[in-house]
Design a protein around this motif. Structure first.
Motif, PDB file in Angstrom:
ATOM      1  N   PRO A 124       0.764  -1.615  -0.414  1.00  0.00           N
ATOM      2  CA  PRO A 124       0.040  -0.369  -0.193  1.00  0.00           C
ATOM      3  C   PRO A 124       0.814   1.021   0.055  1.00  0.00           C
ATOM      4  O   PRO A 124       0.621   2.622  -0.662  1.00  0.00           O
ATOM      5  N   LEU A 125       1.613   0.958   0.485  1.00  0.00           N
ATOM      6  CA  LEU A 125       3.105   2.766   0.777  1.00  0.00           C
ATOM      7  C   LEU A 125       3.892   2.565  -0.549  1.00  0.00           C
ATOM      8  O   LEU A 125       4.733   3.507  -1.100  1.00  0.00           O
ATOM      9  N   ALA A 126       3.832   0.960  -1.551  1.00  0.00           N
ATOM     10  CA  ALA A 126       4.855   1.195  -2.818  1.00  0.00           C
ATOM     11  C   ALA A 126       4.450   2.430  -4.217  1.00  0.00           C
ATOM     12  O   ALA A 126       3.615   1.440  -4.803  1.00  0.00           O
ATOM     13  N   LEU A 127       4.131   3.876  -4.017  1.00  0.00           N
ATOM     14  CA  LEU A 127       4.025   4.268  -4.642  1.00  0.00           C
ATOM     15  C   LEU A 127       5.061   5.785  -5.073  1.00  0.00           C
ATOM     16  O   LEU A 127       6.254   5.844  -4.438  1.00  0.00           O
ATOM     17  N   PRO A 128       4.673   6.065  -6.559  1.00  0.00           N
ATOM     18  CA  PRO A 128       5.545   7.087  -7.508  1.00  0.00           C
ATOM     19  C   PRO A 128       6.473   8.297  -6.892  1.00  0.00           C
ATOM     20  O   PRO A 128       5.133   8.263  -5.439  1.00  0.00           O
ATOM     21  N   GLY A 129       7.178   8.750  -6.239  1.00  0.00           N
ATOM     22  CA  GLY A 129       7.709   9.051  -6.172  1.00  0.00           C
ATOM     23  C   GLY A 129       7.999   8.515  -4.147  1.00  0.00           C
ATOM     24  O   GLY A 129       8.737   9.526  -3.302  1.00  0.00           O
ATOM     25  N   ALA A 130       7.985   8.040  -3.751  1.00  0.00           N
ATOM     26  CA  ALA A 130       7.753   7.234  -2.307  1.00  0.00           C
ATOM     27  C   ALA A 130       9.671   7.141  -2.176  1.00  0.00           C
ATOM     28  O   ALA A 130      10.414   6.215  -3.045  1.00  0.00           O
ATOM     29  N   ARG A 131      10.210   7.423  -1.397  1.00  0.00           N
ATOM     30  CA  ARG A 131      11.628   6.523  -0.906  1.00  0.00           C
ATOM     31  C   ARG A 131      11.271   5.402  -0.555  1.00  0.00           C
ATOM     32  O   ARG A 131      10.385   5.615   0.705  1.00  0.00           O
ATOM     33  N   VAL A 132      12.922   5.168  -0.683  1.00  0.00           N
ATOM     34  CA  VAL A 132      12.502   3.310  -0.289  1.00  0.00           C
ATOM     35  C   VAL A 132      14.069   2.789   0.128  1.00  0.00           C
ATOM     36  O   VAL A 132      14.795   3.736  -0.256  1.00  0.00           O
ATOM     37  N   LEU A 133      14.250   2.255   0.767  1.00  0.00           N
ATOM     38  CA  LEU A 133      15.637   2.131   1.234  1.00  0.00           C
ATOM     39  C   LEU A 133      15.315   0.069  -0.279  1.00  0.00           C
ATOM     40  O   LEU A 133      14.354  -0.706   0.389  1.00  0.00           O
ATOM     41  N   VAL A 134      17.160  -0.314  -0.732  1.00  0.00           N
ATOM     42  CA  VAL A 134      16.470  -0.976  -1.015  1.00  0.00           C
ATOM     43  C   VAL A 134      18.360  -1.635  -1.127  1.00  0.00           C
ATOM     44  O   VAL A 134      18.912  -1.130  -0.648  1.00  0.00           O
TER      45      VAL A 134
END
Length: 71
Positions: free
Chosen positions: A29-39
């Motif tokens: 639900p949080l994986a939206l364009p523009g979201a900052r993520v740790l990978v």
């Protein structure tokens, strides 16, 4: 290969282009364009990046999982 939610991430590092990552169900639900993520990236445990675009499709065997969504 399996049907999975995938995202293309632009890491904030010297890596050119976008990298594909699997999205764990709890982060979907949080994986939206523009979201900052740790990978994960190479030997580094976590690198900050931004989701360029999510998509559904066959997950490449080598696709790693997102670690966390920052915002």
């Amino acid at each position: 290969m399996s049907e999975a939610l995938l995202v293309e991430v632009a890491p904030f590092s010297a890596v050119p282009g976008l990298l594909t990552y699997r999205v764990p169900p709890e982060l979907a639900p949080l994986a939206l364009p523009g979201a900052r993520v740790l990978v994960p990236l190479g030997e580094q445990q976590a690198v900050l990046g931004v989701i360029a675009r999510p998509r559904f499709g066959d997950a490449p065997v080598e696709a790693s999982r997102l670690r966390n969504v920052q915002d």
